[in-house]
Write a protein that holds these residues in place. Sequence first.
Motif, PDB file in Angstrom:
ATOM      1  N   LEU A 276       0.851  -1.172   0.000  1.00 25.47           N
ATOM      2  CA  LEU A 276       0.000   0.000   0.000  1.00 25.47           C
ATOM      3  C   LEU A 276       0.896   1.234   0.000  1.00 25.47           C
ATOM      4  N   PRO A 277       0.358   2.394  -0.357  1.00 19.86           N
ATOM      5  CA  PRO A 277       1.185   3.607  -0.333  1.00 19.86           C
ATOM      6  C   PRO A 277       1.744   3.888   1.056  1.00 19.86           C
ATOM      7  N   ASP A 278       2.943   4.427   1.112  1.00 24.62           N
ATOM      8  CA  ASP A 278       3.560   4.775   2.389  1.00 24.62           C
ATOM      9  C   ASP A 278       2.637   5.707   3.172  1.00 24.62           C
ATOM     10  N   HIS A 279       2.543   5.467   4.469  1.00 28.84           N
ATOM     11  CA  HIS A 279       1.698   6.266   5.377  1.00 28.84           C
ATOM     12  C   HIS A 279       0.207   6.117   5.086  1.00 28.84           C
ATOM     13  N   ASP A 280      -0.197   5.041   4.434  1.00 31.42           N
ATOM     14  CA  ASP A 280      -1.616   4.840   4.181  1.00 31.42           C
ATOM     15  C   ASP A 280      -2.383   4.929   5.501  1.00 31.42           C
ATOM     16  N   ALA A 281      -3.503   5.662   5.482  1.00 32.03           N
ATOM     17  CA  ALA A 281      -4.234   5.924   6.722  1.00 32.03           C
ATOM     18  C   ALA A 281      -5.176   4.800   7.125  1.00 32.03           C
ATOM     19  N   TYR A 282      -5.427   3.837   6.248  1.00 31.25           N
ATOM     20  CA  TYR A 282      -6.336   2.726   6.543  1.00 31.25           C
ATOM     21  C   TYR A 282      -7.716   3.246   6.972  1.00 31.25           C
TER      22      TYR A 282
END
Length: 355
Positions: A284-290
């Motif tokens: 997933l993209p870095d720092h994905d906030a979920y």
Amino acid sequence: MKLPVFLHTALQNSWQRKGLLSTLLLPFSLLTRCVIARKRAAYQKHPERVYRTTVPVVVVGNLYVGGTGKTPVVIALVQALRAHGWTPGVVSRGYGAQLGDHARTARRDADPRLFGDEPSLITLLTAAPVAVHPNRPRALRALQRAFPEVDVVISDDGLQHLALGRDIQIVVQDGRGLGNGRVLPAGPLREPPERLREVNVVITNLTPGEAAPAADMSPAQHVVMRLLPQSVEHLQTGRIVAWPAWLAEHGQETIAALAAIGRPERFFTMLRHAGLTLATAQSLPDHDAYTGASPFDRFDAKTLVLITAKDAVKCRRFNDDRLWVVHATAQFSPADWADQVSHALRNVASPAPRD
């Protein structure tokens, strides 16, 4: 704004050599160099603009844009300095958090939505107080007001934030080294390679079996870091199992891995090198906030899913029984590098702070 995948991949490939795309972008890199030089000259001409405090400051940063492994270094440094009698605190940008004029402070229980995932993880694992704000001096002042017992400050990132005075500078890189040696956008560097001449320690984060990059021009102490799985925590129950025991118990089951970090392949490679066969590995993209639907719904109900500790601070809300958190330990060579940092800090005499 994140680049399209194909463009991101093309740039990453071009940054490893001085090829056509990199050369076409070189004029823009010359402009970047000019901006960097003017900024540095401004602070050198007006040193009063640099905020200095009564306690020593250690900056942990990088030249190569993106994730190189700073957070494990910060955690290891906090733990080592505490073992030497220091009371460390951490300042950070708080990437992904919505921050106004005021810095936020916490010790444990730092909500990643309010502090960012990395500061949340750092204080969770170390119990060190943290302060977050893009303005590092503002974060530092807030940290000292809230936690006056702090006697050494570690800046998580911030190598390029020259408004914050520092006593020791640590650069973290990975196996890519300096790439093609060019600054953005023709290369991956935030500053020219000669910046390494000014730092105290260069730590190279390598995956198991990965060779170190070519030697650079820095006179700094050079350290190699490798991350190895130490234990696995069941996210839902908090049960912790040593890595060898977990591998023996679950190694034959269907296992997936998911990571939203700077270089997810490092996490996957670490797991495979430690004896695990992954049925699938998802990035997933870095720092994905979920923040949306669970990304774990894509996996079969019987598939165990391994995630990083950085992702775990944002995934408890899913209450998913399949999730296991891999806690990695950093192995350094030489092992005593942080001891030498502590010794150097004892000799630091920081000037009094400005109002």
